[in-house]
Write a protein that holds these residues in place. Structure first.
Motif, PDB file in Angstrom:
ATOM      1  N   LEU A  58      -6.619  -1.365  14.799  1.00 42.97           N
ATOM      2  CA  LEU A  58      -6.059  -0.110  14.308  1.00 42.97           C
ATOM      3  C   LEU A  58      -4.545  -0.107  14.432  1.00 42.97           C
ATOM      4  O   LEU A  58      -3.832   0.354  13.536  1.00 42.97           O
ATOM      5  CB  LEU A  58      -6.654   1.066  15.079  1.00 42.97           C
ATOM      6  CG  LEU A  58      -6.126   2.465  14.729  1.00 42.97           C
ATOM      7  CD1 LEU A  58      -6.295   2.738  13.244  1.00 42.97           C
ATOM      8  CD2 LEU A  58      -6.842   3.525  15.560  1.00 42.97           C
ATOM      9  N   LEU A  59      -4.034  -0.656  15.530  1.00 40.54           N
ATOM     10  CA  LEU A  59      -2.581  -0.746  15.713  1.00 40.54           C
ATOM     11  C   LEU A  59      -1.952  -1.606  14.617  1.00 40.54           C
ATOM     12  O   LEU A  59      -0.877  -1.279  14.096  1.00 40.54           O
ATOM     13  CB  LEU A  59      -2.255  -1.316  17.091  1.00 40.54           C
ATOM     14  CG  LEU A  59      -2.581  -0.421  18.296  1.00 40.54           C
ATOM     15  CD1 LEU A  59      -2.354  -1.179  19.589  1.00 40.54           C
ATOM     16  CD2 LEU A  59      -1.721   0.844  18.274  1.00 40.54           C
ATOM     17  N   ALA A  60      -2.616  -2.708  14.264  1.00 38.38           N
ATOM     18  CA  ALA A  60      -2.095  -3.574  13.203  1.00 38.38           C
ATOM     19  C   ALA A  60      -2.071  -2.847  11.868  1.00 38.38           C
ATOM     20  O   ALA A  60      -1.099  -2.942  11.105  1.00 38.38           O
ATOM     21  CB  ALA A  60      -2.949  -4.840  13.113  1.00 38.38           C
ATOM     22  N   SER A  61      -3.144  -2.121  11.567  1.00 36.79           N
ATOM     23  CA  SER A  61      -3.190  -1.363  10.312  1.00 36.79           C
ATOM     24  C   SER A  61      -2.119  -0.287  10.291  1.00 36.79           C
ATOM     25  O   SER A  61      -1.466  -0.047   9.263  1.00 36.79           O
ATOM     26  CB  SER A  61      -4.574  -0.738  10.140  1.00 36.79           C
ATOM     27  OG  SER A  61      -5.564  -1.721   9.958  1.00 36.79           O
ATOM     28  N   LEU A  62      -1.928   0.379  11.408  1.00 41.53           N
ATOM     29  CA  LEU A  62      -0.879   1.402  11.495  1.00 41.53           C
ATOM     30  C   LEU A  62       0.494   0.790  11.283  1.00 41.53           C
ATOM     31  O   LEU A  62       1.347   1.373  10.598  1.00 41.53           O
ATOM     32  CB  LEU A  62      -0.939   2.093  12.863  1.00 41.53           C
ATOM     33  CG  LEU A  62      -2.045   3.132  13.069  1.00 41.53           C
ATOM     34  CD1 LEU A  62      -2.142   3.528  14.543  1.00 41.53           C
ATOM     35  CD2 LEU A  62      -1.777   4.373  12.211  1.00 41.53           C
ATOM     36  N   CYS A  63       0.713  -0.366  11.855  1.00 40.42           N
ATOM     37  CA  CYS A  63       2.005  -1.049  11.714  1.00 40.42           C
ATOM     38  C   CYS A  63       2.304  -1.334  10.243  1.00 40.42           C
ATOM     39  O   CYS A  63       3.391  -1.034   9.745  1.00 40.42           O
ATOM     40  CB  CYS A  63       1.989  -2.340  12.526  1.00 40.42           C
ATOM     41  SG  CYS A  63       3.557  -3.229  12.497  1.00 40.42           S
ATOM     42  N   VAL A  64       1.318  -1.885   9.545  1.00 35.32           N
ATOM     43  CA  VAL A  64       1.494  -2.205   8.124  1.00 35.32           C
ATOM     44  C   VAL A  64       1.678  -0.930   7.309  1.00 35.32           C
ATOM     45  O   VAL A  64       2.557  -0.844   6.435  1.00 35.32           O
ATOM     46  CB  VAL A  64       0.286  -3.016   7.608  1.00 35.32           C
ATOM     47  CG1 VAL A  64       0.380  -3.200   6.092  1.00 35.32           C
ATOM     48  CG2 VAL A  64       0.210  -4.355   8.302  1.00 35.32           C
ATOM     49  N   ALA A  65       0.862   0.087   7.585  1.00 36.29           N
ATOM     50  CA  ALA A  65       0.925   1.328   6.814  1.00 36.29           C
ATOM     51  C   ALA A  65       2.263   2.030   7.009  1.00 36.29           C
ATOM     52  O   ALA A  65       2.878   2.511   6.042  1.00 36.29           O
ATOM     53  CB  ALA A  65      -0.223   2.248   7.216  1.00 36.29           C
ATOM     54  N   ILE A  66       2.735   2.108   8.255  1.00 36.76           N
ATOM     55  CA  ILE A  66       4.010   2.791   8.530  1.00 36.76           C
ATOM     56  C   ILE A  66       5.167   2.044   7.882  1.00 36.76           C
ATOM     57  O   ILE A  66       6.072   2.656   7.297  1.00 36.76           O
ATOM     58  CB  ILE A  66       4.212   2.922  10.049  1.00 36.76           C
ATOM     59  CG1 ILE A  66       3.182   3.904  10.621  1.00 36.76           C
ATOM     60  CG2 ILE A  66       5.627   3.406  10.369  1.00 36.76           C
ATOM     61  CD1 ILE A  66       3.181   3.966  12.136  1.00 36.76           C
ATOM     62  N   PHE A  67       5.135   0.713   7.969  1.00 36.03           N
ATOM     63  CA  PHE A  67       6.181  -0.084   7.310  1.00 36.03           C
ATOM     64  C   PHE A  67       6.178   0.159   5.798  1.00 36.03           C
ATOM     65  O   PHE A  67       7.214   0.446   5.194  1.00 36.03           O
ATOM     66  CB  PHE A  67       5.965  -1.568   7.595  1.00 36.03           C
ATOM     67  CG  PHE A  67       6.671  -2.471   6.629  1.00 36.03           C
ATOM     68  CD1 PHE A  67       8.034  -2.651   6.694  1.00 36.03           C
ATOM     69  CD2 PHE A  67       5.960  -3.127   5.615  1.00 36.03           C
ATOM     70  CE1 PHE A  67       8.696  -3.482   5.781  1.00 36.03           C
ATOM     71  CE2 PHE A  67       6.601  -3.948   4.706  1.00 36.03           C
ATOM     72  CZ  PHE A  67       7.971  -4.120   4.791  1.00 36.03           C
ATOM     73  N   ALA A  68       5.016   0.060   5.181  1.00 35.50           N
ATOM     74  CA  ALA A  68       4.931   0.172   3.720  1.00 35.50           C
ATOM     75  C   ALA A  68       5.283   1.579   3.250  1.00 35.50           C
ATOM     76  O   ALA A  68       5.958   1.743   2.225  1.00 35.50           O
ATOM     77  CB  ALA A  68       3.525  -0.200   3.261  1.00 35.50           C
ATOM     78  N   LEU A  69       4.843   2.602   3.978  1.00 32.45           N
ATOM     79  CA  LEU A  69       5.145   3.975   3.570  1.00 32.45           C
ATOM     80  C   LEU A  69       6.634   4.271   3.674  1.00 32.45           C
ATOM     81  O   LEU A  69       7.200   4.946   2.803  1.00 32.45           O
ATOM     82  CB  LEU A  69       4.341   4.956   4.430  1.00 32.45           C
ATOM     83  CG  LEU A  69       2.834   5.016   4.123  1.00 32.45           C
ATOM     84  CD1 LEU A  69       2.111   5.868   5.164  1.00 32.45           C
ATOM     85  CD2 LEU A  69       2.597   5.578   2.727  1.00 32.45           C
ATOM     86  N   HIS A  70       7.275   3.785   4.724  1.00 29.38           N
ATOM     87  CA  HIS A  70       8.728   3.976   4.839  1.00 29.38           C
ATOM     88  C   HIS A  70       9.458   3.243   3.710  1.00 29.38           C
ATOM     89  O   HIS A  70      10.383   3.793   3.082  1.00 29.38           O
ATOM     90  CB  HIS A  70       9.222   3.474   6.189  1.00 29.38           C
ATOM     91  CG  HIS A  70       9.075   4.454   7.298  1.00 29.38           C
ATOM     92  ND1 HIS A  70       7.995   4.491   8.126  1.00 29.38           N
ATOM     93  CD2 HIS A  70       9.887   5.465   7.715  1.00 29.38           C
ATOM     94  CE1 HIS A  70       8.130   5.461   9.014  1.00 29.38           C
ATOM     95  NE2 HIS A  70       9.276   6.070   8.781  1.00 29.38           N
ATOM     96  N   ALA A  71       9.051   2.002   3.448  1.00 34.07           N
ATOM     97  CA  ALA A  71       9.707   1.227   2.388  1.00 34.07           C
ATOM     98  C   ALA A  71       9.503   1.889   1.036  1.00 34.07           C
ATOM     99  O   ALA A  71      10.423   1.934   0.200  1.00 34.07           O
ATOM    100  CB  ALA A  71       9.161  -0.198   2.377  1.00 34.07           C
ATOM    101  N   PHE A  72       8.304   2.412   0.799  1.00 37.80           N
ATOM    102  CA  PHE A  72       8.021   3.092  -0.467  1.00 37.80           C
ATOM    103  C   PHE A  72       8.864   4.361  -0.591  1.00 37.80           C
ATOM    104  O   PHE A  72       9.467   4.623  -1.632  1.00 37.80           O
ATOM    105  CB  PHE A  72       6.528   3.437  -0.525  1.00 37.80           C
ATOM    106  CG  PHE A  72       6.123   4.163  -1.781  1.00 37.80           C
ATOM    107  CD1 PHE A  72       5.924   3.472  -2.971  1.00 37.80           C
ATOM    108  CD2 PHE A  72       5.950   5.541  -1.784  1.00 37.80           C
ATOM    109  CE1 PHE A  72       5.561   4.130  -4.128  1.00 37.80           C
ATOM    110  CE2 PHE A  72       5.583   6.218  -2.933  1.00 37.80           C
ATOM    111  CZ  PHE A  72       5.386   5.507  -4.114  1.00 37.80           C
TER     112      PHE A  72
END
Length: 554
Positions: A58-72
């Motif tokens: 879950l931490l890994a998924s959160l890391c990817v999601a937070i990165f991608a949402l900020h970049a978007f």
């Protein structure tokens, strides 16, 4: 000495490659900045997520999601020549935010952003410190240097648009995949810890700021919608004295440290010797002045809380003034938050009592300057609101004179992390001790005047966290706010003349002093004091009504 050899060495170094500024695509620079945000600026979020039981997957998924949402999100504004300024601003603002999140456990929701936007210069200066500057230099300095060093690869307009579109699409897809892979765990985590979303930085700042700035503007005083338009005072017998209510609105005093409530320390020694009624179970409308002040003077209150409706309608003061009572608001803080727009405000000034002031801040005793003369000059019914600076933090040690430093050693810095819990509590309790003395002096003044039947009512606007659950100061979202920020003190004193006029049984009032109350009682209790009849009046919310020997107002 000639500088030419040095120039030659510089040119040689540049040709060798080690001083050559790397050239990167704008999307790479944006992605690198977002990785920095995820890894460096969200330590508090990751700690909270681990504490809440998030699994490694879950931490890994959160890391990817937070990165991608900020970049978007930032990909729409960090474009062309705006790329560096936007990213630099985000880096600096994020560093400032993480300082307060780390040291005071501040959560940047909409209400906190509004508090920041509406704070006055004096409050802002108190929150600045060398430690803040050092934190910003250490956290924001390295990425800013990288941002200034690298070169952005130039591209034709069509190619730049196409590359950005592909980047945004990729980030949206990446975020979607990350959320879908762990959606059940993510939603469960967010539901179990409502504050978690406000720890995601700088997304919390951007989203909350946009929501705060796009709120409907507060209407001018003359355009507020009327409430209790039928308000009129009940006729009183000829010769009866006019009525006076001094309402003291406290700041940041929590019930837990209020001596009259059974606190281990006697922080209210002077009030303990007075003939007052202490209400021990009072709930605040909110956890910040920005919310509580408009709410406690509104008809809606917390029970029917609607921020837009409260801002759009008149306040209690408008109703009381329209019924014929002279209303005055005296302020030693950051204003009345729209509550007194229709009736006017008197700001304290250092020139009124220089001995009570230092810089832009004055001790609360300045609110009593000229108060006796104001009362004596008003022949009719009068309501005076005194808005204290009170225990406004984190500079608790500046809220009282040195003579009131009863509990030692006290914290003498705004950097609460540099003080022990005992030192913070000492400074905070000393400030309550000064409020106790201030209220005693205000009560003496009210009791000594002869021209009115009088009452004094004191209630704090919200409480304060002093380290419980890792929280400091106030402003936590209401739904998850701890009792320390919501449970506030309230006292009342009623002269024998006014008690007789109201047919009020004071023994009954004391017997009921432990009953659950809230800021919602203020509106109707003040109407009751002045005998204002209106369909909006709710006797069950008038704290005096149950102890009237006669039937309450209809």
């Amino acid at each position: 000495m000639s500088a030419r050899p040095w120039r030659g060495q510089l040119v040689q170094a540049q040709r060798s490659g080690w001083l050559t500024r790397p050239q990167v695509a704008s999307e790479s620079l944006l992605a690198g900045t977002c990785l920095y945000f995820v890894a460096i600026c969200n330590v508090g979020f990751w700690q909270a997520a681990v504490h809440d039981g998030a699994s490694p997957g879950l931490l890994a998924s959160l890391c990817v999601a937070i990165f991608a949402l900020h970049a978007f999100l930032f990909g729409f504004v960090a474009i062309g020549r705006a790329l560096r300024p936007v990213l630099a601003t985000l880096i600096v603002v994020t560093a400032i935010a993480t300082f307060y999140m780390r040291h005071y456990a501040v959560l940047f929701d909409v209400e906190m952003i509004l508090n920041v936007l509406h704070t006055d210069p004096a409050e802002s200066r108190e929150l600045l410190s060398p430690w803040l500057v050092l934190h910003v230099l250490l956290q924001a300095g390295p990425p800013l240097l990288v941002l200034a060093w690298v070169r952005v690869r130039p591209r034709p307009l069509r190619q730049a648009i196409a590359a950005r579109a592909v980047f945004l699409g990729a980030m949206a897809l990446l975020a979607t995949i990350a959320v879908l892979l762990s959606s059940q765990g993510m939603f469960a985590l967010m539901r179990s810890d409502h504050a978690l979303r406000y720890r995601i930085t700088p997304g919390n700042l951007v989203v909350s700021t946009v929501r705060a700035l796009t709120e409907a503007p507060e209407p001018p005083p003359g355009q507020r919608l009327p409430i209790a338009a039928d308000a009129a005072r009940v006729s009183r017998p000829p010769g009866e004295k006019p009525r006076l209510l001094v309402l003291v609105v406290g700041e940041t005093v929590r019930a837990q440290n209020w001596g009259l409530n059974g606190y281990a320390r006697q922080t209210t020694p002077q009030l303990a010797q007075r003939d007052i009624v202490n209400f021990s179970d009072v709930q605040a409308c909110g956890t910040s002045t920005e919310v509580s002040l408009p709410c406690m003077f509104s008809l809606q209150g917390r029970a029917h809380y609607d921020k837009a409706a409260i801002r759009a309608h008149e306040s209690l003061l408008d109703v009381v003034a329209r019924s014929g009572v002279d209303v005055r608001w005296r302020d030693n803080q950051s204003g009345c938050k729209g509550v007194c727009d229709g009736t006017g405000i008197e700001h304290t000034q250092a020139s009124d009592a220089p001995a009570l002031c230092e810089g832009d801040r004055c001790l609360d005793d300045i609110l009593l300057t000229g108060l006796r003369e104001r009362i004596d000059a008003t022949p009719g019914d009068l309501m005076i609101v005194l808005h204290q600076l009170g225990n406004h933090g984190p500079n608790y040690f500046e809220r009282y004179p040195a003579a009131y430093e009863t509990f030692k050693p006290a914290c003498h810095t705004a950097e609460l992390s540099r003080c022990t819990p005992a030192q913070i509590a000492n400074a905070y309790d000393n400030a309550i001790g000064y409020t106790d003395a201030f209220l005693a002096r205000a009560l003496d003044l009210v009791q000594q005047q002869q021209g009115h039947d009088a009452a004094l009512l004191y209630v704090s606007d919200h409480g304060e966290s002093l380290g419980e659950y890792g929280l400091y100061l106030h402003g936590a979202p209401y739904a998850i706010a701890p009792s320390q920020q919501l449970h506030v003190p309230m006292i009342a004193w009623v002269s024998s003349g006014l008690a007789a006029d109201m047919d009020l049984d004071m023994r009954c009032l004391r017997a009921r002093s432990g009953a659950p109350l809230s800021h919602d009682n203020l509106f109707h209790s003040v109407l009751g004091v002045f005998g204002v009849r209106t369909k909006a009046y709710a006797p069950d919310l008038d704290l005096f009504a149950p102890c009237r020997r006669t039937v309450a107002l209809e």
